[in-house]
Design a protein around this motif. Structure first.
Motif, short mmCIF file in Angstrom:
data_model
loop_
_atom_site.label_atom_id
_atom_site.label_comp_id
_atom_site.label_asym_id
_atom_site.label_seq_id
_atom_site.Cartn_x
_atom_site.Cartn_y
_atom_site.Cartn_z
N TYR A 74 -5.23 13.59 -0.63
CA TYR A 74 -4.44 12.41 -0.31
C TYR A 74 -5.11 11.17 -0.87
N TYR A 75 -4.31 10.37 -1.55
CA TYR A 75 -4.81 9.17 -2.21
C TYR A 75 -4.16 7.93 -1.61
N CYS A 76 -4.97 6.92 -1.45
CA CYS A 76 -4.49 5.61 -1.07
C CYS A 76 -4.32 4.78 -2.34
N LYS A 129 0.28 21.03 -8.74
CA LYS A 129 1.50 20.23 -8.54
C LYS A 129 1.27 18.79 -8.97
N GLU A 130 2.37 18.10 -9.19
CA GLU A 130 2.29 16.69 -9.54
C GLU A 130 2.00 15.84 -8.31
N ARG A 131 1.43 14.68 -8.56
CA ARG A 131 1.21 13.74 -7.48
C ARG A 131 2.56 13.27 -6.93
N GLU A 132 2.67 13.21 -5.61
CA GLU A 132 3.92 12.78 -5.00
C GLU A 132 3.65 11.72 -3.94
N VAL A 133 4.64 10.87 -3.75
CA VAL A 133 4.52 9.84 -2.73
C VAL A 133 4.64 10.46 -1.35
N MET A 181 0.83 -1.20 0.00
CA MET A 181 0.00 0.00 0.00
C MET A 181 0.86 1.25 0.00
N GLY A 182 0.25 2.31 -0.46
CA GLY A 182 0.95 3.59 -0.43
C GLY A 182 -0.02 4.72 -0.26
N TRP A 183 0.51 5.83 0.23
CA TRP A 183 -0.23 7.08 0.29
C TRP A 183 0.49 8.09 -0.60
N PHE A 184 -0.28 8.76 -1.40
CA PHE A 184 0.22 9.81 -2.27
C PHE A 184 -0.60 11.07 -2.01
N ARG A 185 -0.10 12.19 -2.49
CA ARG A 185 -0.87 13.41 -2.37
C ARG A 185 -0.65 14.28 -3.59
#
Length: 124
Positions: A91-93, A40-44, A31-35
């Motif tokens: 924030y994206y999972c 701005k670009e999506r970042e981890v 799993m990861g969380w990104f934002r």
């Protein structure tokens, strides 16, 4: 098909805390969380292996954010402390089905499934 449902976002003052949750359907996945902030670009943000024994944090999150998971509940968490206005973002999972339970992944292209996102707003 893995379904991810995020919760826990909201409005908080600088220096405050929030805990995000991501509930997933069954399966073995890292799993990861990104934002992603406006313009701005999506970042981890952080990542975790299926076993929970391996984690990754982006430099700006180290010491402030903690990723964890409860596989019995099929849920991954992101505890965010000492929040700053620059943490404001959606924030994206994300999930990656994997046979390698000890591996984490931190590149967006490594993930197969994404949640709908939850807004985090930090006021100054």
């Amino acid at each position: 098909q893995v379904q991810l449902v995020e919760s826990g976002g909201g409005l908080v003052q600088a220096g405050g805390s929030l805990r995000l949750s991501c509930a997933a359907s069954g399966g073995t996945y890292a799993m990861g969380w990104f934002r992603q902030a406006p313009g701005k670009e999506r970042e981890v943000v952080a990542a975790i292996s299926w076993s929970g024994g391996s984690t990754y944090y982006a430099d700006s999150m180290k010491g402030r954010f903690t990723i964890s998971r409860d596989n019995a509940k099929n849920t991954v968490y992101l505890q965010m402390n000492s929040l700053k206005p620059e943490d404001t973002a959606v924030y994206y999972c994300a999930a990656r089905l994997t046979y390698y339970t000890g591996n984490y992944y931190y590149k967006a292209n490594d993930f197969n499934y994404w949640g709908q996102g939850t807004q985090v707003t930090v006021s100054s």
